[in-house]
Design a protein around this motif. Structure first.
Motif, PDB file in Angstrom:
ATOM      1  N   LEU A 278       0.824  -1.210   0.000  1.00  0.00           N
ATOM      2  CA  LEU A 278       0.000   0.000   0.000  1.00  0.00           C
ATOM      3  C   LEU A 278       0.855   1.254   0.000  1.00  0.00           C
ATOM      4  CD1 LEU A 278      -2.759   1.481   0.347  1.00  0.00           C
ATOM      5  CD2 LEU A 278      -2.496   1.127   2.820  1.00  0.00           C
ATOM      6  N   HIS A 279       2.063   1.155   0.579  1.00  0.00           N
ATOM      7  CA  HIS A 279       2.892   2.337   0.797  1.00  0.00           C
ATOM      8  C   HIS A 279       4.020   2.432  -0.225  1.00  0.00           C
ATOM      9  CE1 HIS A 279       0.710   2.887   4.501  1.00  0.00           C
ATOM     10  NE2 HIS A 279       1.037   1.655   4.879  1.00  0.00           N
ATOM     11  N   ARG A 280       4.108   3.556  -0.905  1.00  0.00           N
ATOM     12  CA  ARG A 280       5.063   3.757  -1.996  1.00  0.00           C
ATOM     13  C   ARG A 280       6.507   3.578  -1.540  1.00  0.00           C
ATOM     14  NH1 ARG A 280       4.502   5.965  -7.008  1.00  0.00           N
ATOM     15  NH2 ARG A 280       6.407   6.746  -7.985  1.00  0.00           N
ATOM     16  N   HIS A 281       6.860   4.140  -0.386  1.00  0.00           N
ATOM     17  CA  HIS A 281       8.254   4.059   0.056  1.00  0.00           C
ATOM     18  C   HIS A 281       8.645   2.620   0.394  1.00  0.00           C
ATOM     19  CE1 HIS A 281       6.247   4.242   4.018  1.00  0.00           C
ATOM     20  NE2 HIS A 281       7.338   3.694   4.510  1.00  0.00           N
ATOM     21  N   GLN A 282       7.691   1.822   0.873  1.00  0.00           N
ATOM     22  CA  GLN A 282       7.998   0.421   1.153  1.00  0.00           C
ATOM     23  C   GLN A 282       8.187  -0.367  -0.141  1.00  0.00           C
ATOM     24  OE1 GLN A 282       5.873  -1.701   4.221  1.00  0.00           O
ATOM     25  NE2 GLN A 282       5.273   0.196   5.273  1.00  0.00           N
ATOM     26  N   ARG A 283       7.452   0.000  -1.181  1.00  0.00           N
ATOM     27  CA  ARG A 283       7.648  -0.650  -2.478  1.00  0.00           C
ATOM     28  C   ARG A 283       9.039  -0.343  -3.029  1.00  0.00           C
ATOM     29  NH1 ARG A 283       2.046   1.399  -3.376  1.00  0.00           N
ATOM     30  NH2 ARG A 283       2.842   3.025  -4.769  1.00  0.00           N
ATOM     31  N   GLN A 284       9.472   0.887  -2.859  1.00  0.00           N
ATOM     32  CA  GLN A 284      10.807   1.264  -3.324  1.00  0.00           C
ATOM     33  C   GLN A 284      11.886   0.500  -2.560  1.00  0.00           C
ATOM     34  OE1 GLN A 284      10.254   5.493  -2.639  1.00  0.00           O
ATOM     35  NE2 GLN A 284      10.057   5.898  -4.837  1.00  0.00           N
ATOM     36  N   THR A 285      11.710   0.382  -1.247  1.00  0.00           N
ATOM     37  CA  THR A 285      12.674  -0.373  -0.437  1.00  0.00           C
ATOM     38  C   THR A 285      12.692  -1.838  -0.839  1.00  0.00           C
ATOM     39  OG1 THR A 285      12.385   1.141   1.443  1.00  0.00           O
ATOM     40  CG2 THR A 285      13.288  -1.049   1.919  1.00  0.00           C
ATOM     41  N   LEU A 286      11.517  -2.392  -1.113  1.00  0.00           N
ATOM     42  CA  LEU A 286      11.433  -3.791  -1.537  1.00  0.00           C
ATOM     43  C   LEU A 286      12.245  -4.028  -2.803  1.00  0.00           C
ATOM     44  CD1 LEU A 286      10.217  -6.674  -1.554  1.00  0.00           C
ATOM     45  CD2 LEU A 286       8.256  -5.711  -2.803  1.00  0.00           C
TER      46      LEU A 286
ATOM     47  N   PHE B 284      19.560 -10.167  -5.949  1.00  0.00           N
ATOM     48  CA  PHE B 284      19.679 -10.814  -7.256  1.00  0.00           C
ATOM     49  C   PHE B 284      20.663 -10.108  -8.194  1.00  0.00           C
ATOM     50  CE2 PHE B 284      15.071 -12.302  -6.495  1.00  0.00           C
ATOM     51  CZ  PHE B 284      15.513 -13.451  -5.857  1.00  0.00           C
ATOM     52  N   GLN B 285      21.551  -9.271  -7.633  1.00  0.00           N
ATOM     53  CA  GLN B 285      22.619  -8.620  -8.399  1.00  0.00           C
ATOM     54  C   GLN B 285      22.081  -7.836  -9.610  1.00  0.00           C
ATOM     55  OE1 GLN B 285      23.301 -12.279  -7.606  1.00  0.00           O
ATOM     56  NE2 GLN B 285      23.788 -11.239  -5.693  1.00  0.00           N
ATOM     57  N   GLY B 286      20.999  -7.106  -9.378  1.00  0.00           N
ATOM     58  CA  GLY B 286      20.493  -6.188 -10.386  1.00  0.00           C
ATOM     59  C   GLY B 286      19.716  -6.812 -11.520  1.00  0.00           C
ATOM     60  N   LYS B 287      19.355  -8.108 -11.386  1.00  0.00           N
ATOM     61  CA  LYS B 287      18.599  -8.778 -12.442  1.00  0.00           C
ATOM     62  C   LYS B 287      17.384  -9.491 -11.844  1.00  0.00           C
ATOM     63  CE  LYS B 287      22.682  -9.715 -15.299  1.00  0.00           C
ATOM     64  NZ  LYS B 287      23.483 -10.755 -15.999  1.00  0.00           N
ATOM     65  N   LEU B 288      16.295  -9.453 -12.588  1.00  0.00           N
ATOM     66  CA  LEU B 288      15.075 -10.136 -12.166  1.00  0.00           C
ATOM     67  C   LEU B 288      14.414 -10.732 -13.401  1.00  0.00           C
ATOM     68  CD1 LEU B 288      13.110 -10.710  -9.759  1.00  0.00           C
ATOM     69  CD2 LEU B 288      11.877  -8.635 -10.454  1.00  0.00           C
ATOM     70  N   ASN B 289      14.120 -12.028 -13.343  1.00  0.00           N
ATOM     71  CA  ASN B 289      13.484 -12.700 -14.478  1.00  0.00           C
ATOM     72  C   ASN B 289      11.961 -12.684 -14.409  1.00  0.00           C
ATOM     73  OD1 ASN B 289      16.191 -14.616 -13.926  1.00  0.00           O
ATOM     74  ND2 ASN B 289      15.831 -14.073 -16.071  1.00  0.00           N
TER      75      ASN B 289
ATOM     76  N   THR C 105       5.934  -2.599 -11.119  1.00  0.00           N
ATOM     77  CA  THR C 105       6.304  -2.898 -12.501  1.00  0.00           C
ATOM     78  C   THR C 105       7.270  -1.850 -13.034  1.00  0.00           C
ATOM     79  OG1 THR C 105       4.203  -4.038 -12.904  1.00  0.00           O
ATOM     80  CG2 THR C 105       5.397  -3.236 -14.837  1.00  0.00           C
ATOM     81  N   GLN C 106       6.999  -0.586 -12.756  1.00  0.00           N
ATOM     82  CA  GLN C 106       7.930   0.482 -13.147  1.00  0.00           C
ATOM     83  C   GLN C 106       9.303   0.266 -12.520  1.00  0.00           C
ATOM     84  OE1 GLN C 106       5.519   3.820 -11.696  1.00  0.00           O
ATOM     85  NE2 GLN C 106       5.429   4.620 -13.796  1.00  0.00           N
ATOM     86  N   LEU C 107       9.306   0.006 -11.217  1.00  0.00           N
ATOM     87  CA  LEU C 107      10.571  -0.163 -10.500  1.00  0.00           C
ATOM     88  C   LEU C 107      11.346  -1.377 -10.985  1.00  0.00           C
ATOM     89  CD1 LEU C 107       9.339   0.552  -6.844  1.00  0.00           C
ATOM     90  CD2 LEU C 107      10.737   2.068  -8.265  1.00  0.00           C
TER      91      LEU C 107
END
Length: 215
Positions: free
Chosen positions: A77-85, A93-98, A135-137
């Motif tokens: 729900l919280h934008r800052h927590q999404r950014q931290t996640l 994952f060393q900058g990669k996500l599949n 999705t943006q992040l």
């Protein structure tokens, strides 16, 4: 410990060995089942949940099964927590996500006229805005992987009207359309996007809805 799923198959074409995944709301219901399925095919997974005790319980369970899963607390729900996640996921994952599975969601079951501004804002922010923002992040991580996949856990209510679920249905309808735009715009980055729209599945979320219907 059960036999690994891949060892029961005739070939390895479905292997996710070496793949990384983020599953939001991964400690219960559909999200929990998705984590186990991905892990059985060899993926390394990070999950988030609002409750640390749920994460710790599931991580212990998955460790005993031999799954490679990490977790962290995040209320989407919280934008800052999404950014931290997403910063945490990038680090692990060393900058990669599949694979990104936007699964976390809530429902507030009320007659249309009874929904407050806070009800609508909370449902839309948790179910739709969080998926949009995550999705943006995730875009740079998905692009860097060379083979990105986004799965939006939508609902049949996004295409069919069901009583008492107007706000929830609207959030899922918006998710369905957003999926199409992501698939269109990000195909050039080798990122696929799909929405899955389940019908009734007995999870804690559905149970809350059934109570409202007095079933």
């Amino acid at each position: 410990m059960g036999e690994p799923k891949l060892s029961r198959m005739k070939d390895k074409r479905w292997s996710l060995d070496g793949m990384t995944a983020l599953v939001t709301g991964g400690t219960r219901g559909i999200g929990h089942a998705i984590v186990e399925e991905l892990a059985e095919f060899g993926a390394s997974i990070h999950v988030c949940s609002r409750k640390e005790e749920d994460i710790n319980r599931c991580l212990e369970e998955w460790k005993n099964k031999g799954f490679n899963v990490t977790g962290s607390v995040c209320d989407v729900l919280h934008r800052h927590q999404r950014q931290t996640l997403m910063e945490t996921v990038s680090s692990i994952f060393q900058g990669k996500l599949n694979i990104l599975v936007n699964n976390a969601g809530i429902d507030i079951s009320k007659q249309i006229i009874d929904n407050t501004a806070d009800d609508i804002s909370t449902v839309m922010a948790t179910n739709f805005e969080s998926a949009f923002h995550l999705t943006q992040l995730a875009h740079p991580l998905l692009k860097e992987s060379g083979s990105g996949n986004i799965v939006f856990i939508s609902s049949i209510t996004g295409v069919k009207a069901i009583p008492l679920l107007s706000a929830y249905s609207a959030s899922k309808g918006a998710m369905n359309q957003f999926t199409k735009n992501v698939a269109l715009e990000w195909a050039r980055d080798n990122i696929r996007a799909n929405a899955v729209a389940p019908g009734p599945i007995w999870t804690p979320l559905l149970e809350s809805v059934m109570v409202c219907f007095k079933i």
